[in-house]
Design an enzyme around this catalytic site. Structure first.
Site, short mmCIF file in Angstrom:
data_model
loop_
_atom_site.label_atom_id
_atom_site.label_comp_id
_atom_site.label_asym_id
_atom_site.label_seq_id
_atom_site.Cartn_x
_atom_site.Cartn_y
_atom_site.Cartn_z
N TYR A 28 0.84 -1.21 0.00
CA TYR A 28 0.00 0.00 0.00
C TYR A 28 0.86 1.24 0.00
O TYR A 28 1.81 1.34 0.77
CB TYR A 28 -0.92 0.02 1.22
CG TYR A 28 -2.37 -0.06 0.79
CD1 TYR A 28 -2.98 1.06 0.25
CD2 TYR A 28 -3.08 -1.24 0.86
CE1 TYR A 28 -4.29 1.00 -0.21
CE2 TYR A 28 -4.37 -1.32 0.40
CZ TYR A 28 -4.99 -0.20 -0.14
OH TYR A 28 -6.26 -0.28 -0.60
N GLU A 55 -0.47 4.90 -0.55
CA GLU A 55 -1.23 6.12 -0.80
C GLU A 55 -0.31 7.33 -0.67
O GLU A 55 0.52 7.41 0.23
CB GLU A 55 -2.38 6.24 0.21
CG GLU A 55 -3.50 5.27 -0.10
CD GLU A 55 -4.67 5.39 0.86
OE1 GLU A 55 -4.55 6.09 1.89
OE2 GLU A 55 -5.71 4.77 0.58
N ASP A 110 -7.07 13.53 -25.22
CA ASP A 110 -7.20 12.13 -24.79
C ASP A 110 -6.60 11.25 -25.89
O ASP A 110 -7.22 11.01 -26.92
CB ASP A 110 -8.68 11.79 -24.55
CG ASP A 110 -8.86 10.38 -24.00
OD1 ASP A 110 -7.90 9.58 -24.07
OD2 ASP A 110 -9.96 10.08 -23.50
N THR A 169 -4.51 6.04 -21.82
CA THR A 169 -4.36 4.70 -21.28
C THR A 169 -2.95 4.24 -21.62
O THR A 169 -2.26 4.83 -22.46
CB THR A 169 -5.36 3.71 -21.91
OG1 THR A 169 -5.15 3.69 -23.31
CG2 THR A 169 -6.79 4.10 -21.61
N LYS A 179 -3.13 0.34 -24.88
CA LYS A 179 -3.59 0.23 -26.26
C LYS A 179 -2.36 0.23 -27.18
O LYS A 179 -1.54 -0.68 -27.07
CB LYS A 179 -4.63 1.32 -26.55
CG LYS A 179 -5.87 1.15 -25.65
CD LYS A 179 -6.96 2.18 -25.88
CE LYS A 179 -8.09 1.99 -24.87
NZ LYS A 179 -9.14 3.01 -24.99
N ARG A 231 -2.72 -2.59 -18.24
CA ARG A 231 -3.94 -1.77 -18.18
C ARG A 231 -3.73 -0.71 -17.12
O ARG A 231 -3.57 -1.01 -15.94
CB ARG A 231 -5.15 -2.63 -17.86
CG ARG A 231 -5.42 -3.66 -18.93
CD ARG A 231 -6.78 -4.27 -18.77
NE ARG A 231 -7.76 -3.51 -19.49
CZ ARG A 231 -8.13 -3.77 -20.74
NH1 ARG A 231 -7.58 -4.76 -21.41
NH2 ARG A 231 -9.05 -3.04 -21.35
C1 LIG Z 1 -10.10 3.42 -24.10
C2 LIG Z 1 -10.40 4.86 -23.92
C3 LIG Z 1 -10.65 5.42 -22.65
C4 LIG Z 1 -10.93 4.60 -21.43
O1 LIG Z 1 -10.02 3.72 -21.03
P1 LIG Z 1 -10.41 2.52 -20.03
O2 LIG Z 1 -9.08 2.07 -19.61
O3 LIG Z 1 -11.18 1.54 -20.85
O4 LIG Z 1 -11.23 3.09 -18.92
C5 LIG Z 1 -10.76 6.79 -22.55
N1 LIG Z 1 -10.68 7.57 -23.63
C6 LIG Z 1 -10.49 7.07 -24.87
C7 LIG Z 1 -10.40 7.99 -26.02
C8 LIG Z 1 -10.35 5.70 -25.05
O5 LIG Z 1 -10.20 5.22 -26.28
#
Ligand SMILES: *Cc1c(COP(=O)(O)O)cnc(C)c1O
Length: 421
Positions: free
Chosen positions: A56, A58, A202, A228, A231, A237
């Protein structure tokens, strides 16, 4: 008999171990075209399965609420410094549990409930967390949404500017989840400055392309970068929030204690590994190969008469509009799955069908490029998709089985990172 891949798990819980083994085979044998998915390296997987998860912590390095952080502080600092160097930013927070909580932290940092926020509409290619109605972000804030033009399938920056001037949102999101075209971060930056909004890029989908120099970087044009890590970036993740120094405190406070408790240290470690991998020359080649493969695949699909949203792609992602083929997206996706090709059904802009059974399928090249497929393979991939979509319409299960065997043959020649051979 070969030794089991996961000896302790096999001993303790054979039922679960068998399911993991089945998933490993599925990921090995199928052509995975979901553009948000990838294969993480064995090193990333190892880091995310370590005893770091027992701890932990925090708080932030040097400012924790628990003792025993000798190693954790160094690990998190390593991840932070690598993120800053790779994306060219002054500040990085590596603790968000995933992309959606990272975006929620952005709202917490810069807006109050009821404030106006702006993003791309979900059915136009935006993400749920960009203010769409069913999401907390659309219920707790007043979401105003832009789309793409009907004639070009592309974002209309004049429309974005007009909407922002009229609605004066506190926060603007650019980027999305089904966008086949380059995001013009500089143009969004001008709009945000003119309207006094905090601009968030994003880059969840394209982070690996940005890191590898295959998509322009938002750094210097936007206030916050959200991404993220799992991807195109090929990490575990998780997520990153990045900014200049001026927003560092607000973002950190929003993630912890605003939204989360203890960070997932095993994920932080795996993010650090992925960021190191993404800063090497091989990853630059990977990022450019992802885009080259997507372009080649788009060309090959167009040559077979497929209709692509915006007419093609600049990045890793292709949105196929099946309206002209007279096969619903979900029917096509399920048939492709039986043919060993994994995609997702997706709305297309101005879709005439309902969201739970829309007109499109969304595909992408990140995962197949991770297993070493190149532009020379894209005609075969397009051909498989063509035959499977045709077979979906006629219920021709024999063709689907034949495609599945051909796919498995090619996949067996290209082992995927992180999977047992
Ligand atoms: C995949 C995605 C997210 C969210 O990610 P998670 O890990 O699935 O919560 C946010 N914004 C965009 C543009 C995404 O493609």
């Amino acid at each position: 008999m070969t030794a089991p891949q996961h000896p302790a798990l096999t001993l303790a819980d054979p039922e679960l171990a068998a399911l993991v083994g089945a998933e490993e085979r599925l990921q090995a044998e199928t052509l995975r075209l979901i553009p948000s998915e990838n294969y993480a390296s064995a090193a990333v997987l190892e880091a995310s399965g370590t005893v770091l998860q027992n701890k932990y912590s925090e708080g932030y390095p040097g400012r924790r609420y628990y003792e025993g952080q000798q190693n954790i502080d160094l690990i998190e600092t390593l991840a932070v410094e690598r993120a800053k160097a790779l994306f060219g930013v002054g500040h990085a927070n590596v603790q968000p549990y995933s992309g959606s909580p990272a975006n929620l932290a952005v709202y917490l940092a810069f807006a109050e409930p009821g404030d106006t926020v702006m993003g791309m509409a979900l059915p136009m290619g935006g993400h749920l967390t960009h203010g769409w109605g069913v999401s907390a972000t659309g219920r707790w804030f007043r979401g105003v949404q832009y789309g793409v033009r009907r004639d070009t399938g592309r974002v209309d920056l004049d429309e974005v500017r007009d909407l922002a001037l009229r609605e004066r949102p506190k926060v603007i999101f650019c980027g999305g989840t089904a966008l086949p075209r380059t995001v013009d971060f500089a143009a969004f930056g001008e709009i945000a400055r003119e309207t006094g909004a905090v601009l968030v890029a994003d880059i969840a989908h394209i982070a690996g392309l940005v890191a590898g120099g295959a998509h322009p970087s938002p750094a210097g044009h936007v206030d916050v970068i959200s991404t993220t890590t799992h991807k195109t970036l090929r990490g575990p993740r998780g997520a990153l929030l990045m900014s200049g120094e001026e927003h560092a405190r607000a973002l950190d406070k929003a993630v912890f204690p605003g939204l989360q408790g203890g960070p997932h240290n095993q994920t932080t470690a795996a993010i650090a590994v992925a960021l190191r991998e993404a800063s090497g020359p091989a990853f630059r080649d990977y990022a450019h190969a992802v885009v080259a493969n997507a372009r080649a695949l788009a060309e090959a699909l167009l040559a077979r008469g497929f209709d692509l949203v915006s007419g093609g792609t600049d990045n890793h992602l292709i949105l196929i509009d099946l309206t002209g083929r007279d096969v619903p997206g979900k029917t096509a996706a399920k048939a492709l799955d039986r043919a060993g090709i994994v995609v997702n059904h997706n709305t297309v802009p101005y879709d005439s069908r309902k969201p739970f059974d829309p007109s499109g399928i969304r595909i992408g090249t990140p995962a197949l490029t991770s297993r070493g497929l190149g532009t020379e393979h894209m005609a075969a991939v397009a051909d498989w998709i063509d035959r499977a979509v045709e077979a979906a319409g006629t219920g021709d299960e024999k063709t689907l089985a034949a495609v599945r065997a051909e796919v498995a043959d090619l996949m067996s020649l290209h082992p995927a990172p992180g999977l047992p051979v």
